[in-house]
Design an enzyme around this catalytic site. Structure first.
Site, PDB file in Angstrom:
ATOM      1  N   HIS A  25       1.039  -1.274   0.046  1.00 24.72           N
ATOM      2  CA  HIS A  25       0.140  -0.597  -0.117  1.00 24.72           C
ATOM      3  C   HIS A  25       1.056   1.666   0.005  1.00 24.72           C
ATOM      4  CE1 HIS A  25      -4.332   1.819   1.057  1.00 24.72           C
ATOM      5  NE2 HIS A  25      -3.233   2.155   0.764  1.00 24.72           N
ATOM      6  N   HIS A  27       1.435   4.882  -2.481  1.00 23.23           N
ATOM      7  CA  HIS A  27       0.357   5.506  -3.789  1.00 23.23           C
ATOM      8  C   HIS A  27       1.824   6.410  -4.275  1.00 23.23           C
ATOM      9  CE1 HIS A  27      -3.110   5.590  -2.424  1.00 23.23           C
ATOM     10  NE2 HIS A  27      -2.753   5.088  -0.899  1.00 23.23           N
ATOM     11  N   ASP A  29       1.543   8.893  -5.832  1.00 20.29           N
ATOM     12  CA  ASP A  29       1.696  10.381  -5.998  1.00 20.29           C
ATOM     13  C   ASP A  29       1.639  11.137  -4.340  1.00 20.29           C
ATOM     14  OD1 ASP A  29      -0.867   9.146  -5.310  1.00 20.29           O
ATOM     15  OD2 ASP A  29      -1.878  11.431  -5.955  1.00 20.29           O
ATOM     16  N   GLY A 187     -10.285   8.419  -2.471  1.00 18.68           N
ATOM     17  CA  GLY A 187     -10.365   9.135  -1.905  1.00 18.68           C
ATOM     18  C   GLY A 187     -11.188   9.284  -1.287  1.00 18.68           C
ATOM     19  N   HIS A 214     -10.183   0.789  -0.743  1.00 23.73           N
ATOM     20  CA  HIS A 214      -9.677   1.179   0.183  1.00 23.73           C
ATOM     21  C   HIS A 214     -10.849   1.328   1.326  1.00 23.73           C
ATOM     22  CE1 HIS A 214      -5.644   3.234  -1.114  1.00 23.73           C
ATOM     23  NE2 HIS A 214      -6.486   4.046  -0.303  1.00 23.73           N
ATOM     24  N   GLU A 217     -11.047   3.301   6.467  1.00 24.33           N
ATOM     25  CA  GLU A 217     -10.180   4.457   7.156  1.00 24.33           C
ATOM     26  C   GLU A 217     -11.105   5.672   7.286  1.00 24.33           C
ATOM     27  OE1 GLU A 217      -6.242   6.668   5.364  1.00 24.33           O
ATOM     28  OE2 GLU A 217      -7.897   5.807   4.405  1.00 24.33           O
ATOM     29  N   ASP A 314       1.687   4.003   2.542  1.00 21.77           N
ATOM     30  CA  ASP A 314       0.790   4.767   2.444  1.00 21.77           C
ATOM     31  C   ASP A 314       1.417   6.397   1.648  1.00 21.77           C
ATOM     32  OD1 ASP A 314      -2.164   5.394   2.000  1.00 21.77           O
ATOM     33  OD2 ASP A 314      -2.285   6.387   3.624  1.00 21.77           O
TER      34      ASP A 314
END
Length: 375
Positions: A25, A27, A29, A187, A214, A217, A314
């Site tokens: 996991h 990302h 970006d 998102g 996701h 969370e 993350d």
């Protein structure tokens, strides 16, 4: 502990960064180098809040440490803003892989949302191809630098709020032979159940394509349930709030008695991996039900109960972290040793979106690396 990357065990020191790791996991970006953002911002004509790499890195970590997932996500406007051309995407992906290699990662799955990178005229297919070109370059760099064989797959992600699930699922399927190994949705979680993208998940299931979602969370148990039932998720992105379905019935100095709800039982019994990200979970308020310190994180409860927990970053930029740092923090907080670290990596290896043969080979590589470290 003896430093950010060393673990003291029986009088000997082990460099955690050198241990073989799996990143599930992470990302794209959320893992840019601050210096790269500075340089790409000039090319993209993007204004930045700070003008040095150190100051910019500190700005990201401060802004992200809000206790709110929506506010945390706002920091991504800057990172995606400098990822709007093929050369920029390739550079970011290449450096991302280089940084994984420096962190001891031998297998990683990089998730990102192609729909966020179309502002300068690129097509969805072109952005996937640009990221894959950068990944391939990064893998070549890693072989030259560390001599380790590094495998990387893309997790193509659809944004819940944009309702482009089918389009992004079709994109993932078109590139399943060109580096894309799975699908994800991300998102704002609250108010956007996975069922909203049911048609996309149906398409992926019909084509036997693996999915992580996701869930758990910012959302509660209904989000996790929908991820499993509607999304057919094989893993849960974070999933930390699954602990809401675990009740503490009693405890004394030596023991704690708990009961699991049906959802928690299902996740445990099916060995559905939880992609836990300790530092990020603190920053986004994902564990506010239990407290505001890492010691309050239900990570250890889930681990002791036998859930398939994995350790993840993350967003390395926003959380100012790495897998090495996350493992170090967990060791400091819960007293874990190298044997525990190995379990976390083997859990992750078993949950990768690879063939069973490749998962077994990866597990063997992990065990061999930990054997060399003295486990």
């Amino acid at each position: 502990m003896s430093g950010a990357g060393e673990y003291l065990l029986d009088g000997g020191r082990v460099d955690i960064a050198s241990l073989p790791k799996v990143s599930l996991h992470d990302h794209l970006d959320g893992g840019l180098r601050p210096q790269t953002i500075l340089e790409l911002a000039d090319e993209h004509g993007l204004a930045l809040p700070e003008q040095t790499a150190d100051a910019l890195g500190e700005w990201f970590s401060t802004q992200a440490d809000s206790g709110s997932l929506p506010q945390y996500l706002e920091t991504f406007a800057l990172t995606t803003g400098v990822m709007q051309t093929a050369p920029a995407l390739a550079r970011v992906a290449r450096e991302f892989v280089q940084d994984l290699d420096a962190d001891g990662v031998i297998y990683g799955e990089i998730r990102w949302a192609p729909e966020q990178h179309l502002e300068r005229g690129l097509t969805l297919d072109e952005v996937v191809e640009a990221v894959q070109a950068g990944i391939d370059q990064g893998i070549e760099d890693a072989m030259r630098t560390s001599g380790r064989e590094l495998r990387i797959g893309q997790l193509v992600t659809a944004l819940r709020q944009n309702d482009r699930g089918v389009e992004i699922a079709e994109l993932a399927l078109r590139h399943r032979g060109n580096g894309v190994v799975g699908f994800d949705i991300a998102g704002p979680e609250a108010g956007f159940l996975p069922s909203r993208m049911g048609e996309a998940f149906d398409l992926l299931a019909e084509n036997w394509f693996p999915v992580t979602v996701h869930a758990g969370e910012a959302g509660d148990l209904d989000s996790i349930s929908s991820a499993l039932l509607d999304g057919r998720a094989l893993r849960l992105g974070h999933g930390v709030r699954l602990a809401l379905d675990i009740s503490i019935e009693g405890e004394d100095d030596a023991n704690t008695w708990v009961s699991l709800g049906r959802l928690a039982h299902w996740v445990k019994d099916r060995e559905i991996a939880l992609e836990l990200s300790p530092s990020s979970n603190l920053q986004t308020g994902a564990i506010e039900e239990w407290g505001d310190d890492l010691a309050d994180h239900p990570f250890d409860l889930l681990y002791q109960l036998g859930f398939r927990v994995t350790v993840n970053t993350d967003n390395r930029l926003m959380s100012d972290t790495s897998l090495t740092k996350e493992l170090s923090l967990l060791a400091d907080t819960f007293g874990y040793d190298l044997a525990d670290f190995e379990v976390f990596q083997l859990n992750a290896a078993a949950a990768t979106f690879q063939s069973v043969e490749d998962r077994e080979e990866l597990a063997d590589r992990i065990s061999a690396g930990f054997d060399e470290a003295g486990v």
